[in-house]
Design a protein around this motif. Structure first.
Motif, mmCIF file in Angstrom:
data_model
loop_
_atom_site.group_PDB
_atom_site.id
_atom_site.type_symbol
_atom_site.label_atom_id
_atom_site.label_comp_id
_atom_site.label_asym_id
_atom_site.label_seq_id
_atom_site.Cartn_x
_atom_site.Cartn_y
_atom_site.Cartn_z
ATOM 1 N N THR A 39 1.017 -1.463 -0.059
ATOM 2 C CA THR A 39 0.354 0.290 0.140
ATOM 3 C C THR A 39 0.732 1.181 -0.226
ATOM 4 O O THR A 39 2.172 1.737 0.632
ATOM 5 C CB THR A 39 -0.557 0.218 1.342
ATOM 6 N N LEU A 40 0.684 2.535 -0.752
ATOM 7 C CA LEU A 40 1.182 3.487 -0.915
ATOM 8 C C LEU A 40 0.209 4.271 -0.403
ATOM 9 O O LEU A 40 -0.987 4.627 -0.550
ATOM 10 C CB LEU A 40 1.330 3.744 -1.983
ATOM 11 N N ARG A 41 0.625 5.354 0.065
ATOM 12 C CA ARG A 41 -0.126 6.752 0.707
ATOM 13 C C ARG A 41 -0.425 8.145 0.298
ATOM 14 O O ARG A 41 1.364 7.945 0.139
ATOM 15 C CB ARG A 41 -0.049 6.643 2.727
ATOM 16 N N VAL A 42 -0.521 8.650 0.417
ATOM 17 C CA VAL A 42 -0.603 9.634 -0.506
ATOM 18 C C VAL A 42 -1.256 10.810 0.081
ATOM 19 O O VAL A 42 -2.335 10.389 0.686
ATOM 20 C CB VAL A 42 -1.639 10.041 -2.036
ATOM 21 N N TRP A 43 -0.407 11.902 0.378
ATOM 22 C CA TRP A 43 -1.605 13.036 0.924
ATOM 23 C C TRP A 43 -1.888 14.411 0.228
ATOM 24 O O TRP A 43 -0.368 14.482 -0.586
ATOM 25 C CB TRP A 43 -0.371 13.794 2.397
ATOM 26 N N ALA A 71 -0.590 -3.706 -5.986
ATOM 27 C CA ALA A 71 0.339 -2.447 -5.442
ATOM 28 C C ALA A 71 -1.505 -1.814 -5.184
ATOM 29 O O ALA A 71 -2.599 -1.926 -6.176
ATOM 30 C CB ALA A 71 0.785 -2.110 -6.560
ATOM 31 N N GLU A 72 -1.502 -1.238 -3.987
ATOM 32 C CA GLU A 72 -2.857 -0.256 -3.377
ATOM 33 C C GLU A 72 -2.410 1.183 -3.324
ATOM 34 O O GLU A 72 -1.456 0.994 -3.174
ATOM 35 C CB GLU A 72 -3.806 -0.381 -2.305
ATOM 36 N N VAL A 73 -3.166 1.673 -3.187
ATOM 37 C CA VAL A 73 -3.174 3.558 -2.574
ATOM 38 C C VAL A 73 -4.258 3.991 -1.850
ATOM 39 O O VAL A 73 -5.419 3.518 -1.830
ATOM 40 C CB VAL A 73 -2.641 4.170 -4.149
ATOM 41 N N SER A 74 -3.574 4.803 -0.923
ATOM 42 C CA SER A 74 -4.331 4.942 0.356
ATOM 43 C C SER A 74 -4.476 6.756 -0.373
ATOM 44 O O SER A 74 -3.321 7.086 0.521
ATOM 45 C CB SER A 74 -4.712 5.015 1.466
ATOM 46 N N VAL A 75 -5.227 7.166 0.327
ATOM 47 C CA VAL A 75 -5.123 8.903 0.013
ATOM 48 C C VAL A 75 -6.000 9.651 0.739
ATOM 49 O O VAL A 75 -6.746 8.953 1.222
ATOM 50 C CB VAL A 75 -5.794 9.493 -1.115
#
Length: 432
Positions: A39-43, A71-75
């Motif tokens: 998981t990639l974290r994005v702000w 791969a997953e992304v958490s915004v």
């Protein structure tokens, strides 16, 4: 900076930038790993109306996750006003830090100094779309010739004016700063209930074009070694020109000395001013005001008739944190979030002005209101010194204090600019 495209963006900028002058933080070295899943974290910054932005971003994330199995992304959309504390904490604690962030373009030097941003020079130079990035936007992600992100959008200011007032008084849009000043005074004389040109003593980015148009600058030098130029003759001419707009014959100092850029645009939108210096990001607020259908926009004139005053190129960037454990994935996501397609979609959804010259031309062809801002960009823009000291200078209100001292009569231009230059040099010295 300035920052998110909303009317209060540059008002929030001064407070938010304070973190950039913080001392070096610990634990910001690269993780040394490059995981290809997880998981990639994005702000990203939260907008006043965030749904259109979220819709565009969701489409980007769907494409990213489809291209990278596993791969997953958490915004998380974070408030601009509190981002300073969040980013500082992220630099100090890589385990809780995001992989990718949106940040104000005047933050770059400070974030690099603090060891928070990843050097993506190689990937950026290899990115085929990067060749169409305008030069000022590229400068905003560059420190010591290294690249630390991708430009996301740009914002510039131009001159809004009331077409009905100008028609009634037989006026034409001013073509020089001398005409701008005389036009403002004539309007005020004939319509004392209006400001001729709404100006603000706390409106740094509205004042800077006057300094640059007269050949002055904020500072001289190169990255890592700056000296203030505010007390030099050319800069003083621009300071004097802007300060001359404060008075009963245009915008009374008692009221206007404390006004911000937000205040000046509000005065115009509410019908209290015949002219104002506003950004492309001010368009929605003006359209929602009493002057809808009764205004036009032209580039802010320079000193020579027909010239354009250099504007500050504000905006935001997308960067990768140095602490990421997903370098390849994070850089790819950065490029997707800042891509031509995404910038085109964000312009359609939010009015964000693209940083790619070809995409910007397309936007201007689609929406006429963009044309004067594109002309302003094409004429040449300026930027603040690429030093972490700028955050301290901006947040401590060095320039607003200078203008307020002048327009209040407390100090003359020479004394006020000398004091401001000294404060800037102190900040440059302390930044190292």
């Amino acid at each position: 900076m300035n920052l998110s495209v909303r009317l209060a963006a540059f008002t929030a900028l001064a407070a938010a930038l304070a973190t950039a002058c913080a001392p070096r933080t610990a634990g910001t070295s690269s993780s040394g790993t490059d995981e290809k899943s997880g998981t990639l974290r994005v702000w990203l910054f939260q907008e006043v109306d965030n749904q259109p932005k979220q819709h565009v971003v969701d489409a980007v994330l769907a494409g990213f996750e489809k291209a990278h199995e596993g791969a997953e992304v958490s915004v998380e959309y974070i408030p601009v006003e509190t981002r300073a504390q969040r980013v500082k904490a992220a630099f100090n604690d890589p385990k809780s830090a995001p992989d990718v962030i949106e940040y104000g373009n005047t933050d770059t030097a400070g974030y690099v100094r603090d060891g928070g941003l990843l050097d993506v020079t190689r990937e950026f130079n290899a990115w085929s779309e990067a060749r169409d990035t305008d030069s000022t936007a590229r400068r905003s992600v560059t420190v010591d010739s290294r690249v630390y992100g991708a430009p996301y959008f740009v914002g510039v200011r131009a001159l809004y004016y009331r077409t009905d007032i100008f028609r009634e008084l037989g006026l034409a849009a001013p073509r020089s700063q001398a005409e701008l000043i005389s036009t403002a005074r004539r309007i005020r004389a004939e319509k004392p209930g209006l400001y001729g040109l709404a100006v603000g003593g706390a409106y740094t980015y509205g004042a800077l074009p006057f300094i640059w148009a007269h050949g002055g600058d904020l500072a001289t030098g190169e990255e890592g070694s700056y000296a203030s130029a505010l007390d030099r003759p050319a800069a003083r001419k621009g300071i004097k020109a802007y300060a001359s707009l404060f008075g009963d014959d245009n915008c009374p100092a008692a009221t206007c000395a404390g006004m911000t850029g937000n205040d000046t645009v509000t005065a115009f939108a509410s019908g209290k001013a015949a002219m104002a210096i506003g950004g492309d990001f001010s368009h929605a607020a003006v359209e929602a005001g009493k002057v809808k259908g009764k205004y036009a926009v032209v580039p802010l004139p320079g000193v020579r008739p027909g010239s354009v005053a250099p504007a500050f190129a504000g905006g935001n960037n997308i960067g990768v944190l140095k602490s990421t454990a997903h370098r390849t994935l994070a850089v790819d996501l950065m490029k997707r979030l800042a891509s031509k397609k995404t910038q085109r979609d964000l312009f359609d959804a939010m009015g964000f002005l693209p940083t790619f010259t070809d995409v910007r031309r397309q936007a201007a062809a689609k929406e006429p209101f963009v044309k004067p801002f594109v002309r302003t960009l094409a004429a040449g823009t300026e930027f603040v010194p690429a030093s972490p000291a700028w955050a301290q200078i901006d947040s401590s209100l060095v320039l607003p204090t200078m203008f307020q001292e002048i327009v209040s009569g407390k100090k003359d231009v020479a004394a006020a600019s000398e004091d401001a230059a000294r404060k800037m040099d102190d900040a440059f010295g302390s930044a190292g």
